[in-house]
Structures are given as C-alpha cells and as structure tokens.
Design a protein around this motif. Sequence first.
Motif, PDB file in Angstrom:
ATOM      1  N   ILE A  36     -13.210 -17.008 -39.254  1.00 36.47           N
ATOM      2  CA  ILE A  36     -12.960 -16.822 -37.822  1.00 36.47           C
ATOM      3  C   ILE A  36     -13.632 -15.548 -37.324  1.00 36.47           C
ATOM      4  CG2 ILE A  36     -11.170 -16.357 -36.108  1.00 36.47           C
ATOM      5  CD1 ILE A  36      -9.307 -18.157 -37.732  1.00 36.47           C
ATOM      6  N   GLU A  37     -13.552 -14.483 -38.128  1.00 39.82           N
ATOM      7  CA  GLU A  37     -14.200 -13.222 -37.752  1.00 39.82           C
ATOM      8  C   GLU A  37     -15.715 -13.378 -37.647  1.00 39.82           C
ATOM      9  OE1 GLU A  37     -14.402  -8.543 -39.242  1.00 39.82           O
ATOM     10  OE2 GLU A  37     -13.280 -10.053 -40.393  1.00 39.82           O
ATOM     11  N   LEU A  38     -16.314 -14.115 -38.613  1.00 38.96           N
ATOM     12  CA  LEU A  38     -17.765 -14.373 -38.556  1.00 38.96           C
ATOM     13  C   LEU A  38     -18.141 -15.131 -37.291  1.00 38.96           C
ATOM     14  CD1 LEU A  38     -18.514 -15.375 -42.272  1.00 38.96           C
ATOM     15  CD2 LEU A  38     -19.398 -13.369 -41.067  1.00 38.96           C
ATOM     16  N   LEU A  39     -17.390 -16.157 -36.958  1.00 37.58           N
ATOM     17  CA  LEU A  39     -17.679 -16.957 -35.769  1.00 37.58           C
ATOM     18  C   LEU A  39     -17.542 -16.137 -34.493  1.00 37.58           C
ATOM     19  CD1 LEU A  39     -15.851 -20.271 -36.765  1.00 37.58           C
ATOM     20  CD2 LEU A  39     -18.307 -19.845 -36.776  1.00 37.58           C
ATOM     21  N   GLU A  40     -16.519 -15.300 -34.429  1.00 36.46           N
ATOM     22  CA  GLU A  40     -16.331 -14.472 -33.238  1.00 36.46           C
ATOM     23  C   GLU A  40     -17.448 -13.443 -33.087  1.00 36.46           C
ATOM     24  OE1 GLU A  40     -12.451 -12.872 -33.791  1.00 36.46           O
ATOM     25  OE2 GLU A  40     -11.418 -14.611 -32.897  1.00 36.46           O
ATOM     26  N   ASN A  41     -17.862 -12.836 -34.215  1.00 36.04           N
ATOM     27  CA  ASN A  41     -18.967 -11.863 -34.154  1.00 36.04           C
ATOM     28  C   ASN A  41     -20.255 -12.537 -33.698  1.00 36.04           C
ATOM     29  OD1 ASN A  41     -17.270  -9.835 -35.017  1.00 36.04           O
ATOM     30  ND2 ASN A  41     -17.849 -10.041 -37.179  1.00 36.04           N
ATOM     31  N   THR A  42     -20.522 -13.727 -34.241  1.00 37.27           N
ATOM     32  CA  THR A  42     -21.737 -14.462 -33.857  1.00 37.27           C
ATOM     33  C   THR A  42     -21.693 -14.839 -32.381  1.00 37.27           C
ATOM     34  OG1 THR A  42     -21.919 -15.356 -36.096  1.00 37.27           O
ATOM     35  CG2 THR A  42     -23.140 -16.489 -34.366  1.00 37.27           C
ATOM     36  N   LYS A  43     -20.535 -15.256 -31.907  1.00 35.94           N
ATOM     37  CA  LYS A  43     -20.391 -15.607 -30.497  1.00 35.94           C
ATOM     38  C   LYS A  43     -20.666 -14.404 -29.609  1.00 35.94           C
ATOM     39  CE  LYS A  43     -16.974 -17.308 -27.194  1.00 35.94           C
ATOM     40  NZ  LYS A  43     -15.568 -17.765 -27.010  1.00 35.94           N
ATOM     41  N   ALA A  44     -20.177 -13.220 -30.034  1.00 31.66           N
ATOM     42  CA  ALA A  44     -20.413 -12.004 -29.252  1.00 31.66           C
ATOM     43  C   ALA A  44     -21.898 -11.662 -29.210  1.00 31.66           C
ATOM     44  CB  ALA A  44     -19.606 -10.855 -29.851  1.00 31.66           C
ATOM     45  N   GLN A  45     -22.623 -11.834 -30.343  1.00 29.10           N
ATOM     46  CA  GLN A  45     -24.063 -11.551 -30.392  1.00 29.10           C
ATOM     47  C   GLN A  45     -24.838 -12.480 -29.463  1.00 29.10           C
ATOM     48  OE1 GLN A  45     -25.340 -11.760 -34.457  1.00 29.10           O
ATOM     49  NE2 GLN A  45     -24.003 -10.073 -35.132  1.00 29.10           N
ATOM     50  N   ILE A  46     -24.463 -13.767 -29.487  1.00 31.95           N
ATOM     51  CA  ILE A  46     -25.185 -14.741 -28.670  1.00 31.95           C
ATOM     52  C   ILE A  46     -24.936 -14.497 -27.191  1.00 31.95           C
ATOM     53  CG2 ILE A  46     -25.316 -17.209 -28.098  1.00 31.95           C
ATOM     54  CD1 ILE A  46     -24.741 -17.789 -31.019  1.00 31.95           C
ATOM     55  N   SER A  47     -23.720 -14.099 -26.831  1.00 34.70           N
ATOM     56  CA  SER A  47     -23.414 -13.850 -25.422  1.00 34.70           C
ATOM     57  C   SER A  47     -24.214 -12.670 -24.879  1.00 34.70           C
ATOM     58  CB  SER A  47     -21.918 -13.587 -25.259  1.00 34.70           C
ATOM     59  OG  SER A  47     -21.538 -12.412 -25.964  1.00 34.70           O
ATOM     60  N   GLN A  48     -24.580 -11.738 -25.768  1.00 30.21           N
ATOM     61  CA  GLN A  48     -25.372 -10.588 -25.345  1.00 30.21           C
ATOM     62  C   GLN A  48     -26.856 -10.909 -25.258  1.00 30.21           C
ATOM     63  OE1 GLN A  48     -24.423  -7.423 -28.029  1.00 30.21           O
ATOM     64  NE2 GLN A  48     -22.271  -7.270 -27.364  1.00 30.21           N
ATOM     65  N   ASP A  49     -27.323 -11.801 -26.141  1.00 28.09           N
ATOM     66  CA  ASP A  49     -28.744 -12.147 -26.162  1.00 28.09           C
ATOM     67  C   ASP A  49     -28.885 -13.610 -26.570  1.00 28.09           C
ATOM     68  OD1 ASP A  49     -31.456 -12.341 -26.318  1.00 28.09           O
ATOM     69  OD2 ASP A  49     -31.716 -10.770 -27.847  1.00 28.09           O
ATOM     70  N   THR A  50     -29.051 -14.499 -25.579  1.00 31.23           N
ATOM     71  CA  THR A  50     -29.128 -15.936 -25.864  1.00 31.23           C
ATOM     72  C   THR A  50     -30.383 -16.318 -26.620  1.00 31.23           C
ATOM     73  OG1 THR A  50     -30.143 -16.291 -23.689  1.00 31.23           O
ATOM     74  CG2 THR A  50     -27.732 -16.515 -23.840  1.00 31.23           C
ATOM     75  N   HIS A  51     -31.424 -15.492 -26.583  1.00 33.85           N
ATOM     76  CA  HIS A  51     -32.671 -15.814 -27.285  1.00 33.85           C
ATOM     77  C   HIS A  51     -32.494 -15.737 -28.800  1.00 33.85           C
ATOM     78  CE1 HIS A  51     -34.896 -15.878 -23.520  1.00 33.85           C
ATOM     79  NE2 HIS A  51     -34.360 -14.684 -23.207  1.00 33.85           N
ATOM     80  N   ARG A  52     -31.437 -15.079 -29.261  1.00 31.82           N
ATOM     81  CA  ARG A  52     -31.213 -14.948 -30.703  1.00 31.82           C
ATOM     82  C   ARG A  52     -30.257 -16.009 -31.238  1.00 31.82           C
ATOM     83  NH1 ARG A  52     -29.690  -8.953 -32.251  1.00 31.82           N
ATOM     84  NH2 ARG A  52     -29.985  -9.943 -34.302  1.00 31.82           N
ATOM     85  N   MET A  53     -29.976 -17.020 -30.432  1.00 32.07           N
ATOM     86  CA  MET A  53     -29.019 -18.051 -30.845  1.00 32.07           C
ATOM     87  C   MET A  53     -29.457 -18.762 -32.103  1.00 32.07           C
ATOM     88  SD  MET A  53     -27.683 -21.449 -28.814  1.00 32.07           S
ATOM     89  CE  MET A  53     -27.012 -20.478 -27.485  1.00 32.07           C
ATOM     90  N   SER A  54     -30.716 -19.168 -32.159  1.00 33.73           N
ATOM     91  CA  SER A  54     -31.202 -19.927 -33.320  1.00 33.73           C
ATOM     92  C   SER A  54     -31.120 -19.097 -34.597  1.00 33.73           C
ATOM     93  CB  SER A  54     -32.646 -20.373 -33.077  1.00 33.73           C
ATOM     94  OG  SER A  54     -33.149 -21.064 -34.212  1.00 33.73           O
TER      95      SER A  54
END
Length: 426
Positions: A36-54
């Motif tokens: 859950i912590e990994l998923l939340e951290n990843t979600k926070a990263q993507i919300s800041q920079d959508t180009h890094r989603m992949s």
Amino acid sequence: MSSNEHPSPFGPLQGELAKMMKSNLNGAIKDVDKIIELLENTKAQISQDTHRMSLAMTTLQNPVKQGLDAITDDLKNVTKAQKGFGKALDRAMPLRELPVEIDTMEAHTGYVNRAVVMHLIREGQFPTAETLFREADFGPNENQKYMRQQVADAEEDQDMDAEDENMTDRDEVDESLTEKFREMYSILDELKDNRNMEPAIEWCAAHSDLLESKGSSLEFDLTKLQFIWLFNGTMGKGLQDDLSRQTRAVAYAHQHFGKFQRRHQKEINQLCAAMVYGPNIASSPYGHIFTINTTYEQVAESFTKDFCSLLGLSAESPLYIAVTAGSLALPRLIKYTHYMREKKTEWTTEQELAFETPLPSSMIYHPIFVCPVSKEQTTDKNPPVRLACGHVLSKESLDQLTRSGKYKCPYCPAEGTTADTIRVHF
C-alpha cells in the motif's frame, strides 16, 4: 493409576500450539502495508509529473510482485501451522463415540437454559443473555421463578428493598439481575483499565457491614492501594513534589485508616513506617509493599468474588465449573462405557458415577472429615467439633469421652468442658 499409563493428551499439543501462535497474520499484514505504501508513493509521483507514469509503473512491478509473493508465503506458513495443530489434536484426542444412551439432562432443559443465561450475564454478555432469556424454554411454570428468586435472595442478603417484591415478569427480573452485573463490570473497568479505585471503594463503603460479616478485607485492600497510589504519585519529580505526595498520603491515611485498625493494625503500621524512606522507598525494607503492578488484578479478582458473594453466587460461573469437570471426567466415562458394553452389564445406581473422577482441589467443594478416634466420616447429625486445645473430633466421639460435662483430649494432656467446644464447618 499412574500418570504414565494415562498421559495427558494436552502435553504433545504444546509444541504445535506454540508454532501456530508464532505463525500469525502479522507478517502478512506488514507485507500488505508495504505494498500500500509503494502504491501511494507511486501515485504521489505520478500526480506531480504525469510524463513519468510509464517509468513509475515499470519500476513498481517487481516490488509489488515480491510483496505479493511474501504475502503468499506468510499465508502458507499460517495454514501449515494450523493444519499441523489440527492433526496433532486429532492424534491426541481421537474422535470417540460418546455414551448417549441415557441423557440425564434431557428432562431438565429449563435448568440448562437458566444456567446458560446466568453464565452469559456473569460474563457481561448482556444482549445475548437477554435474547436467550426471552426466547428460551424454561420448562414448567413452577420453575420459571428461578431468576426472580435469584434476585430476591440477593436483595435480601444485601438488605435491599425491591421496588416490587411481587415481580413476576421474567424480562423485568432479568433486567434487575443484569443491572447488578452491569454495575460490577463498570467498577471493574474503572479499576483495571483506568486505575480508578473510587467506584470500588464507594461500593465497599455502601456494603461495609456485609463485607465485614463475611470476613472480607476488600475494603481495606482498596483503601491501602489508594494510599500507595497517592504516595507513589509522580516519583522523582523533585523534593517539593515528594513532600506533596507524602502530605496527600498522610491526609488520606488519617481520614480512612482508623476504621481498619482492629483487623489490620500491623499493615497500617508498616505503611506509616515506610513513609520515613520517602523517595528511597523502592530500596527500603517496605519496597515490595509499594510495588503494585499486579495488585490491581488481584484486587479486581477479590472484588468480583465478594460482589458475587453478596449476590448469593459463587465467584466462578457454575456452568464453567460443570463443563470443565465434565470434560475431565469424560475420558474415564467413555472408557468405562466401552468396558460395560463388552461385559454386557450396566450401572444401575442413579445420580452416582461408578468410578472416582480426579478433580483439582479448586473444584472440591465438600471436603470429607474422618474422625481420628472413631475412624468414621462426620455427618450433619454427627458433625466435627474443635476442642479447646485445637484438636478436632466427631461429636459422638466427644460424647463418649465426656464425663459430667468434662473431657480429656485423646491426643494431648489438655482438659476442658463441652461448653468450650466449637462446631467446625469445612
């Protein structure tokens, strides 16, 4: 019969039980929290920079897979431990046919239901007890007054005035008894969870005479504990605070210890003498008295016992005692039944077992006294009596030794009169 011939079936289960206790779901819960912590951290990263989603999703795959594999391993270990315990339980206690040819309680369903209701009330399971009380079959009408009589007896013992002595409604009676146990659990919660002794002390003060007549020291134990709690206070906070603690404790002692001097003078003297040591109490000769980590549980147990005693009830649930004693007797009963079937005979005496059931001393409520002179068991008509010297004989033996109201003890040189003897109640 030696213990080697019939070893306890619970011994071999201890190892498997320990394994099962260690193999719990804590590990799996921690692994889930990590994912859950990994998923939340990843979600926070993507919300800041959508180009890094992949890139973020690709980076996430391996840690999530490892986490899921760890959860699977944790669950496998738990399942393995549970299966191991189940197999050990089956080996130690194989399924055997129970002797059900004669069910002695079949005609007493009402008594069984009442015992269950009382057990639930005593354990604080009030909603369940109330539902069962309304819906269960309590047998013939003449037996439906059981719960009302329980409350009436308790109120008579406590010298309480019932609001309506002629209550016949079962739901009202159940509520009356339930309220008494609600009060008990409320006081116990304050005592054990909040370390608040005031409700228990107030209850003891309200029933002081009854507790005194039963030889209970509960009220003093609670008062003593309150004194120690005041004295301990917040130790180590400075000289001023030490003086404040001692002042509060002394004031409390002056106000409350006076009524206990006749029975507890020695303990009161020790408590007062301990105050000389002040902040060094832990290393003083009285240090053990002021260590109260386990005292709350002990006092809570005494409170439960005395509370039930004033209600005319035993400290432990009769249903629990009966089931436990029955479980201890069951293996021998099964073995005896199989033996009787093989011999094609049967036990014909009602209300009596054909064999002795070994029970722990805590379950022996009717000790037997055998007169050392006549070698006969005492009875209500021939009760045990204590002589002035302390020796105990049966009344009939004493009568045989008595001449003109005087006797000589058969075991020591002491002499006395029958007026000096006291009946003994075990």
